[in-house]
Design a protein around this motif. Structure first.
Motif, PDB file in Angstrom:
ATOM      1  N   THR A  49       0.865  -1.180   0.000  1.00  0.00           N
ATOM      2  CA  THR A  49       0.000   0.000   0.000  1.00  0.00           C
ATOM      3  C   THR A  49       0.907   1.237   0.000  1.00  0.00           C
ATOM      4  N   ALA A  69      -1.068   8.129   8.337  1.00  0.00           N
ATOM      5  CA  ALA A  69      -1.941   7.649   7.267  1.00  0.00           C
ATOM      6  C   ALA A  69      -3.224   7.165   7.913  1.00  0.00           C
ATOM      7  N   SER A  73      -5.122   1.979   6.013  1.00  0.00           N
ATOM      8  CA  SER A  73      -4.134   2.183   4.951  1.00  0.00           C
ATOM      9  C   SER A  73      -2.995   1.163   4.980  1.00  0.00           C
ATOM     10  N   HIS A 234      -2.041  10.343   2.145  1.00  0.00           N
ATOM     11  CA  HIS A 234      -3.497  10.471   2.191  1.00  0.00           C
ATOM     12  C   HIS A 234      -4.063   9.955   0.879  1.00  0.00           C
ATOM     13  N   GLU A 235      -4.316   8.668   0.876  1.00  0.00           N
ATOM     14  CA  GLU A 235      -4.781   8.019  -0.350  1.00  0.00           C
ATOM     15  C   GLU A 235      -6.187   8.460  -0.711  1.00  0.00           C
ATOM     16  N   SER A 237      -9.755   7.575  -1.888  1.00  0.00           N
ATOM     17  CA  SER A 237     -10.487   6.315  -1.786  1.00  0.00           C
ATOM     18  C   SER A 237     -11.631   6.257  -2.788  1.00  0.00           C
TER      19      SER A 237
END
Ligand code: ADP
Ligand code: MG
Length: 237
Positions: A49, A69, A73, A234-235, A237
């Motif tokens: 990830t 995170a 995550s 900060h993915e 989503s």
């Protein structure tokens, strides 16, 4: 080799380890033992990830990490893998005692990460114990705690052992992990954490993970980390 980011501190330019692995996307591309890789494979972990990609190359070359995170995550593997690899490289054995301490805010979270540690670490010979209070008799734990290589614990129970357990020896600890550090502080464990950290050897690697970055996390980072790598993800989503 891929170039280092232009903002890399000068002191790190000579460190080829990070730059060589910075662009990796799969666990198998990182420098780690076959035992850990096989453990990951067995649990069907193949691609990293975002937070794992960003932090593992640093953590595996021994740096302190301040990682932020959001929940879900994949922060657990970002510290479980470096813990296993550090002890593996040090050829840690049962007789070497406590080599790593992982602190988690609640019994439930500690139990979950213990399961991940057991699964991914299944081919290593390290002994690990869950010290979470209320679950087992403290007396049984006291007899065994020095034989464990990796302790997964809640802050209160760990401090209880530091205070009460005769000969409790954490002088050789190589890696300290503070997981979900924001929640550890939320639960009111600031003083407990400070007391714990003051009893650990100064020469160690520390990995601090949190879902949020707050003032109190900065304070804890200053107290517990040495020249840390900041890894914020900060993915979408
Ligand atoms: P966090 O601690 O950041 O909240 P976790 O470490 O608990 O996140 O991981 C969240 C979920 O994602 C878990 O179910 C875990 O098994 C899964 N996961 C973590 N890393 C990977 C990966 N590299 N590949 C696939 N699933 C993963
Ligand atoms: Mg977590």
């Amino acid at each position: 080799l891929p170039p280092l980011p232009s903002n890399a501190p000068v002191g790190r330019l000579s460190d080829g380890t990070f730059s060589r692995y910075a662009g990796s996307t799969k666990f198998s591309e990182l420098p780690m033992s076959k035992k850990t890789l096989d453990g990951l494979k067995k649990s069907d972990y193949v691609s990293m990830t975002e937070i794992q990609r960003a932090s593992l190359p640093h953590a595996l070359c021994g740096r302190d990490i301040l990682g932020a995170a959001k929940t879900g995550s994949g922060k657990t593997l970002a510290f479980v893998i470096p813990v296993l690899e550090k002890l593996h490289r040090e050829r840690w054995g049962h007789e070497d005692g406590v080599g790593s301490i992982i602190i988690s805010p609640t019994r439930e979270l500690a139990g979950q990460l213990f399961d991940v540690l057991k699964a991914v670490g299944r081919y290593h010979n390290f002994s690990a114990g869950l010290l979470i209070g209320g679950r087992k008799e403290i007396d049984t734990e006291k007899e065994r705690v020095n034989e464990l290589n990796i302790l997964v614990c809640t802050p209160g129970r760990l401090l209880q052992h530091m205070d009460e357990t005769l000969n409790f020896d954490c002088s050789q600890v190589q890696v300290l992990v503070l997981d979900e550090a924001d929640r550890i502080l939320d639960v009111g464990f600031k003083k407990t954490l400070n007391a714990i950290i003051s009893q650990l050897p100064k020469h160690r690697q520390t990995l601090l993970f949190s879902a949020t970055q707050t003032k109190s996390i900065q304070d804890l980072a200053r107290l517990s980390l040495k020249d840390p790598e900041y890894v914020g993800v900060h993915e979408k989503s």
